[in-house]
Scaffold this motif. Structure first.
Motif, PDB file in Angstrom:
ATOM      1  N   UNK A 177       5.631   6.791  -1.729  1.00 10.83           N
ATOM      2  CA  UNK A 177       5.739   5.344  -1.891  1.00 10.83           C
ATOM      3  C   UNK A 177       5.061   4.608  -0.739  1.00 10.83           C
ATOM      4  N   UNK A 178       4.685   3.377  -1.007  1.00 11.42           N
ATOM      5  CA  UNK A 178       4.290   2.423   0.024  1.00 11.42           C
ATOM      6  C   UNK A 178       5.285   1.277  -0.069  1.00 11.42           C
ATOM      7  N   UNK A 179       6.075   1.098   0.982  1.00 12.77           N
ATOM      8  CA  UNK A 179       7.147   0.109   0.980  1.00 12.77           C
ATOM      9  C   UNK A 179       6.766  -1.044   1.897  1.00 12.77           C
ATOM     10  N   UNK A 180       6.898  -2.265   1.392  1.00 12.45           N
ATOM     11  CA  UNK A 180       6.528  -3.459   2.148  1.00 12.45           C
ATOM     12  C   UNK A 180       7.792  -4.260   2.446  1.00 12.45           C
ATOM     13  N   UNK A 181       7.987  -4.591   3.733  1.00 16.43           N
ATOM     14  CA  UNK A 181       9.176  -5.312   4.167  1.00 16.43           C
ATOM     15  C   UNK A 181       8.793  -6.582   4.914  1.00 16.43           C
ATOM     16  N   UNK A 182       9.674  -7.550   4.895  1.00 18.27           N
ATOM     17  CA  UNK A 182       9.532  -8.725   5.733  1.00 18.27           C
ATOM     18  C   UNK A 182       9.824  -8.324   7.184  1.00 18.27           C
ATOM     19  N   UNK A 183       8.931  -8.659   8.108  1.00 19.14           N
ATOM     20  CA  UNK A 183       9.110  -8.203   9.486  1.00 19.14           C
ATOM     21  C   UNK A 183      10.345  -8.813  10.144  1.00 19.14           C
ATOM     22  N   UNK A 184      10.630 -10.065   9.890  1.00 19.26           N
ATOM     23  CA  UNK A 184      11.744 -10.730  10.560  1.00 19.26           C
ATOM     24  C   UNK A 184      13.097 -10.278  10.015  1.00 19.26           C
ATOM     25  N   UNK A 185      13.243 -10.259   8.694  1.00 22.12           N
ATOM     26  CA  UNK A 185      14.534  -9.923   8.096  1.00 22.12           C
ATOM     27  C   UNK A 185      14.663  -8.440   7.771  1.00 22.12           C
ATOM     28  N   UNK A 186      13.524  -7.747   7.655  1.00 20.46           N
ATOM     29  CA  UNK A 186      13.441  -6.350   7.248  1.00 20.46           C
ATOM     30  C   UNK A 186      13.942  -6.133   5.822  1.00 20.46           C
ATOM     31  N   UNK A 187      13.918  -7.186   5.028  1.00 24.73           N
ATOM     32  CA  UNK A 187      14.224  -7.054   3.603  1.00 24.73           C
ATOM     33  C   UNK A 187      13.033  -6.441   2.883  1.00 24.73           C
ATOM     34  N   UNK A 188      13.293  -5.589   1.908  1.00 25.49           N
ATOM     35  CA  UNK A 188      12.219  -4.978   1.133  1.00 25.49           C
ATOM     36  C   UNK A 188      11.654  -6.000   0.156  1.00 25.49           C
ATOM     37  N   UNK A 194       2.118   4.372  -6.419  1.00 24.86           N
ATOM     38  CA  UNK A 194       0.882   4.944  -6.959  1.00 24.86           C
ATOM     39  C   UNK A 194       0.296   6.009  -6.030  1.00 24.86           C
ATOM     40  N   UNK A 195       1.150   6.645  -5.232  1.00 21.94           N
ATOM     41  CA  UNK A 195       0.669   7.597  -4.236  1.00 21.94           C
ATOM     42  C   UNK A 195       1.330   8.955  -4.439  1.00 21.94           C
ATOM     43  N   UNK A 196       0.734   9.963  -3.784  1.00 27.06           N
ATOM     44  CA  UNK A 196       1.325  11.296  -3.804  1.00 27.06           C
ATOM     45  C   UNK A 196       1.917  11.625  -2.432  1.00 27.06           C
ATOM     46  N   UNK A 197       1.117  11.524  -1.380  1.00 23.33           N
ATOM     47  CA  UNK A 197       1.602  11.725  -0.015  1.00 23.33           C
ATOM     48  C   UNK A 197       0.830  10.787   0.921  1.00 23.33           C
ATOM     49  N   UNK A 198       1.186   9.496   0.919  1.00 22.47           N
ATOM     50  CA  UNK A 198       0.475   8.534   1.767  1.00 22.47           C
ATOM     51  C   UNK A 198       0.789   8.747   3.237  1.00 22.47           C
TER      52      UNK A 198
END
Length: 288
Positions: A177-188, A194-198
């Motif tokens: 997976x590629x997970x994107x979070x908010x830097x300030x709150x760290x909410x996802x 779409x990956x195998x081993x990123x």
């Protein structure tokens, strides 16, 4: 300007001239020094290298081209970052972050985190260090040396990169997976599967693209920076691991652990324009 590449199996650091992309030298580090990751102090011209094989941190003098100091930390040392003249080193065995003074290598403290802290990224604007662990991501305030925030997750976080323009955190995971979070709150904010081993992530702000090396697919995945839509791949003809963008953002640098080479790609055409043989199993790339 130089490009530095760590070669894990040949126990060396390769230095490539940035203007000609020719191998300038390969510095042999010595027995039992396996450099997976490293950081560079530009002012003192020192490279700090944690060795996972013996739990020792080594100091390489770039003017003398030799190891001048070391300190035993113990455990499986992974990554290292220089924050305000202090060295932060992840230890996967003890699930902790060791902090040393960069001048005398004296210990400053230890921060306990969660299982297998591996990657790092430091935001110097807010003095926060982000650490991916198995099933969590930890934010450390490097001034107070305390955990500022932590988010528990159900994915195996591995490598991490801060998008300082959008103030977001991108984390690659061992479960594809590629997970994107908010830097300030760290909410996802979003999860892309779409990956195998990123592994490594880098941003190209000039051409509005995101690049991710994928060990499983053996290529570099490209996403649109604004929409996060999948744009295509760069086929590496090897196994890509390390990833870096050039200062002018026109070139993409990749370490190929299968062909033992450092590769340069044109970001407009995605074509390989240069391949330089370096040491065995090149991993981390740093432009300085």
């Amino acid at each position: 300007m130089k490009v530095y590449i760590s070669n894990y199996l040949s126990k060396s650091i390769s230095i490539v001239d940035y203007s000609t992309f020719k191998l300038e030298k390969e510095i042999q580090l010595g027995d039992n020094i396996y450099p997976h990751h490293f950081c560079i102090d530009k002012e003192s011209k020192m490279i700090y290298i944690p060795s996972s094989s013996n739990g020792i941190l080594y100091v390489l003098d770039l003017e003398k081209n030799k190891i001048i100091d070391n300190v035993s930390i113990g455990g499986n040392l992974s990554q290292i970052v220089l924050c305000n003249n202090e060295l932060f080193i992840s230890n996967e065995d003890s699930n902790s972050i060791y902090i040393l003074d960069k001048i005398n290598l004296c210990p400053i403290g230890i921060i306990s985190v969660d299982n297998m802290p591996h990657g790092f990224d430091f935001d110097e604007n807010v003095n926060k260090l982000y650490v991916p662990c198995i099933n969590s991501i930890v934010c450390i305030d490097v001034i107070s040396k305390c955990i500022d925030k932590k988010i528990d997750t159900n994915f195996k976080a591995w490598h991490i990169k801060i998008d300082k323009m959008k103030k977001e955190i991108y984390t690659s995971t061992l479960d594809g997976k590629l997970v994107i979070l908010d830097e300030e709150t760290m909410d996802i904010k979003r999860i892309i599967e779409e990956f195998l081993l990123p592994v490594e992530i880098c941003f190209n702000y000039k051409y509005r693209k995101i690049y991710i090396t994928d060990l499983g697919y053996k290529n570099i995945r490209i996403l649109d920076y604004n929409t996060l839509k999948y744009l295509g791949n760069i086929e590496v003809d090897g196994i890509p691991q390390g990833l870096e963008i050039s200062k002018n953002e026109d070139l993409l640098f990749v370490s190929d652990t299968q062909r033992n080479s450092f590769k340069v790609y044109d970001v407009k055409s995605n074509k390989l324009i240069k391949e330089i043989r370096v040491g065995k199993e090149p991993t981390t790339i740093i432009c300085m």
